[in-house]
Scaffold this motif. Structure first.
Motif, PDB file in Angstrom:
ATOM      1  N   ARG A  22       0.790  -1.325   0.009  1.00 54.27           N
ATOM      2  CA  ARG A  22       0.039  -0.027  -0.242  1.00 54.27           C
ATOM      3  C   ARG A  22       0.678   1.340   0.026  1.00 54.27           C
ATOM      4  O   ARG A  22       0.370   2.101  -0.417  1.00 54.27           O
ATOM      5  CB  ARG A  22      -1.014  -0.109   1.166  1.00 54.27           C
ATOM      6  CG  ARG A  22      -1.581   1.175   1.506  1.00 54.27           C
ATOM      7  CD  ARG A  22      -2.689   1.384   2.388  1.00 54.27           C
ATOM      8  NE  ARG A  22      -3.026   2.478   3.073  1.00 54.27           N
ATOM      9  CZ  ARG A  22      -3.483   3.553   2.464  1.00 54.27           C
ATOM     10  NH1 ARG A  22      -3.315   3.736   1.137  1.00 54.27           N
ATOM     11  NH2 ARG A  22      -3.784   4.772   3.265  1.00 54.27           N
ATOM     12  N   TYR A  23       1.847   1.128   0.675  1.00 57.53           N
ATOM     13  CA  TYR A  23       2.752   2.621   0.793  1.00 57.53           C
ATOM     14  C   TYR A  23       3.866   2.591   0.012  1.00 57.53           C
ATOM     15  O   TYR A  23       4.751   3.442   0.062  1.00 57.53           O
ATOM     16  CB  TYR A  23       3.081   2.818   2.211  1.00 57.53           C
ATOM     17  CG  TYR A  23       2.085   3.131   3.260  1.00 57.53           C
ATOM     18  CD1 TYR A  23       1.927   4.529   3.307  1.00 57.53           C
ATOM     19  CD2 TYR A  23       1.239   2.211   3.873  1.00 57.53           C
ATOM     20  CE1 TYR A  23       0.862   4.808   3.902  1.00 57.53           C
ATOM     21  CE2 TYR A  23       0.014   2.847   4.621  1.00 57.53           C
ATOM     22  CZ  TYR A  23       0.134   4.289   4.725  1.00 57.53           C
ATOM     23  OH  TYR A  23      -0.961   4.536   5.647  1.00 57.53           O
ATOM     24  N   ALA A  24       3.786   1.405  -0.828  1.00 58.82           N
ATOM     25  CA  ALA A  24       5.315   1.686  -1.970  1.00 58.82           C
ATOM     26  C   ALA A  24       4.845   2.596  -2.985  1.00 58.82           C
ATOM     27  O   ALA A  24       5.642   3.470  -3.209  1.00 58.82           O
ATOM     28  CB  ALA A  24       5.196   0.159  -2.548  1.00 58.82           C
ATOM     29  N   PRO A  69     -20.156   5.079   4.397  1.00 59.31           N
ATOM     30  CA  PRO A  69     -19.233   4.622   3.061  1.00 59.31           C
ATOM     31  C   PRO A  69     -18.371   5.676   3.110  1.00 59.31           C
ATOM     32  O   PRO A  69     -18.285   6.891   2.979  1.00 59.31           O
ATOM     33  CB  PRO A  69     -20.232   4.561   1.950  1.00 59.31           C
ATOM     34  CG  PRO A  69     -21.580   4.246   2.557  1.00 59.31           C
ATOM     35  CD  PRO A  69     -21.592   5.045   3.774  1.00 59.31           C
ATOM     36  N   PHE A  70     -16.997   5.318   2.561  1.00 57.49           N
ATOM     37  CA  PHE A  70     -15.896   6.116   2.209  1.00 57.49           C
ATOM     38  C   PHE A  70     -15.053   5.608   1.332  1.00 57.49           C
ATOM     39  O   PHE A  70     -14.914   4.499   0.964  1.00 57.49           O
ATOM     40  CB  PHE A  70     -15.194   6.555   3.491  1.00 57.49           C
ATOM     41  CG  PHE A  70     -13.941   5.661   3.704  1.00 57.49           C
ATOM     42  CD1 PHE A  70     -12.696   5.841   3.661  1.00 57.49           C
ATOM     43  CD2 PHE A  70     -14.438   4.518   4.565  1.00 57.49           C
ATOM     44  CE1 PHE A  70     -11.675   5.061   3.879  1.00 57.49           C
ATOM     45  CE2 PHE A  70     -13.350   3.597   4.962  1.00 57.49           C
ATOM     46  CZ  PHE A  70     -12.031   4.023   4.564  1.00 57.49           C
ATOM     47  N   THR A  71     -14.204   6.381   0.704  1.00 55.95           N
ATOM     48  CA  THR A  71     -13.174   6.216  -0.522  1.00 55.95           C
ATOM     49  C   THR A  71     -11.803   6.859   0.008  1.00 55.95           C
ATOM     50  O   THR A  71     -12.050   7.964   0.568  1.00 55.95           O
ATOM     51  CB  THR A  71     -13.478   6.668  -2.047  1.00 55.95           C
ATOM     52  OG1 THR A  71     -13.731   8.012  -2.006  1.00 55.95           O
ATOM     53  CG2 THR A  71     -14.938   5.921  -2.222  1.00 55.95           C
ATOM     54  N   ILE A  72     -10.848   6.465  -0.496  1.00 55.23           N
ATOM     55  CA  ILE A  72      -9.553   6.748  -0.199  1.00 55.23           C
ATOM     56  C   ILE A  72      -8.719   6.688  -1.413  1.00 55.23           C
ATOM     57  O   ILE A  72      -8.690   5.644  -2.157  1.00 55.23           O
ATOM     58  CB  ILE A  72      -8.688   6.235   1.002  1.00 55.23           C
ATOM     59  CG1 ILE A  72      -7.518   7.023   1.378  1.00 55.23           C
ATOM     60  CG2 ILE A  72      -8.548   4.732   0.928  1.00 55.23           C
ATOM     61  CD1 ILE A  72      -7.063   6.775   2.728  1.00 55.23           C
ATOM     62  N   ARG A  73      -8.030   7.673  -1.720  1.00 55.25           N
ATOM     63  CA  ARG A  73      -7.021   7.677  -2.977  1.00 55.25           C
ATOM     64  C   ARG A  73      -5.526   8.586  -2.440  1.00 55.25           C
ATOM     65  O   ARG A  73      -5.655   9.577  -1.770  1.00 55.25           O
ATOM     66  CB  ARG A  73      -7.478   8.326  -3.917  1.00 55.25           C
ATOM     67  CG  ARG A  73      -6.692   8.432  -5.151  1.00 55.25           C
ATOM     68  CD  ARG A  73      -7.290   8.651  -6.729  1.00 55.25           C
ATOM     69  NE  ARG A  73      -8.214   9.602  -6.665  1.00 55.25           N
ATOM     70  CZ  ARG A  73      -8.963   9.693  -7.717  1.00 55.25           C
ATOM     71  NH1 ARG A  73      -8.641   8.990  -8.864  1.00 55.25           N
ATOM     72  NH2 ARG A  73      -9.787  10.840  -7.532  1.00 55.25           N
ATOM     73  N   ASN A  74      -4.662   7.654  -2.694  1.00 50.04           N
ATOM     74  CA  ASN A  74      -3.494   8.249  -2.503  1.00 50.04           C
ATOM     75  C   ASN A  74      -2.514   8.540  -3.761  1.00 50.04           C
ATOM     76  O   ASN A  74      -2.475   7.362  -4.448  1.00 50.04           O
ATOM     77  CB  ASN A  74      -2.441   7.312  -1.485  1.00 50.04           C
ATOM     78  CG  ASN A  74      -3.188   7.198  -0.211  1.00 50.04           C
ATOM     79  OD1 ASN A  74      -3.422   6.249   0.425  1.00 50.04           O
ATOM     80  ND2 ASN A  74      -3.513   8.396   0.517  1.00 50.04           N
ATOM     81  N   THR A  75      -1.881   9.038  -4.319  1.00 53.56           N
ATOM     82  CA  THR A  75      -1.410   9.581  -5.291  1.00 53.56           C
ATOM     83  C   THR A  75       0.115  10.221  -5.068  1.00 53.56           C
ATOM     84  O   THR A  75       0.159  11.074  -4.518  1.00 53.56           O
ATOM     85  CB  THR A  75      -1.669  10.450  -6.442  1.00 53.56           C
ATOM     86  OG1 THR A  75      -3.143  10.080  -6.453  1.00 53.56           O
ATOM     87  CG2 THR A  75      -1.269  10.342  -7.705  1.00 53.56           C
TER      88      THR A  75
END
Length: 203
Positions: A22-24, A69-75
């Protein structure tokens, strides 16, 4: 190597393998997940004007609830100065309102901290200290904080800081990521808490 690998060094390999993935965060390849917050709780009702203002900056918000409900996006992306930055975009789907909690993170390898700018545009800044538990979970605690207004920043007295504790893990039985965030202030008590689970998705 992303900012979290740089920051944690050898301890990165002590994270649960799913958290390592996930954190790569390869540059320009977003991590996207959907899930449910079993509980979201804001602070005292008299603080509602603060939350309404903060919500306009995609930061804290006044709503509370269960099974949201929720969403998460990491870029992860390159900044013009060559630094790597991770953009955090969290959206919470309350019955009558969508709320957002955004942040931008870069790493300070000299002081061994993550520099966290909260809100869009940034409203607050916080040093973040990362560590790994014996169980392979990621622990995040806040350090010094500043109020941000455009290019001007003012240190926040410790008595007024929103002190943050984050624990993120992976539940192998359910095959889900787990998250628990608690933000409190010595004078005002709880500012925000949320706890839930999420699963990576393609988009």
């Amino acid at each position: 190597m992303t900012i979290y690998q740089t920051l944690l060094g050898d301890d990165f390999n002590k994270l649960h393998p799913k958290l390592q993935q996930r954190y790569a965060l390869p540059v320009d390849q977003a991590f996207y997940a959907t899930g449910v917050m079993q509980q979201i709780a804001s602070g005292a009702k008299w603080m509602r004007p603060f939350y309404i203002v903060a919500a306009k900056f995609k930061f804290l918000f006044p709503e509370s609830g269960h099974n949201i409900p929720f969403t998460i996006r990491n870029t992860c992306r390159h900044l013009p100065n060559g630094e790597l930055e991770v953009l955090w975009e969290r959206t919470f789907y309350f019955r009558k309102k969508q709320r957002h909690f955004n942040a931008r993170m870069t790493v300070d390898p000299v002081n061994n901290i993550v520099k966290d700018y909260l809100g869009s545009p940034a409203l607050f800044y916080s040093d973040l200290l990362f560590s790994v538990t014996r169980q392979g979970k990621l622990m995040i605690r806040s350090g010094a904080q500043r109020f941000v207004m455009s290019s001007v920043q003012w240190p926040i007295p410790k008595i007024l800081e929103g002190r943050v504790i984050v624990e993120e893990g992976y539940d192998e039985n359910k095959d889900v990521f787990t998250i628990h965030v608690y933000i409190h202030n010595p004078l005002f008590g709880r500012l925000m808490m949320y706890a839930g689970e999420f699963t990576q998705k393609s988009f």
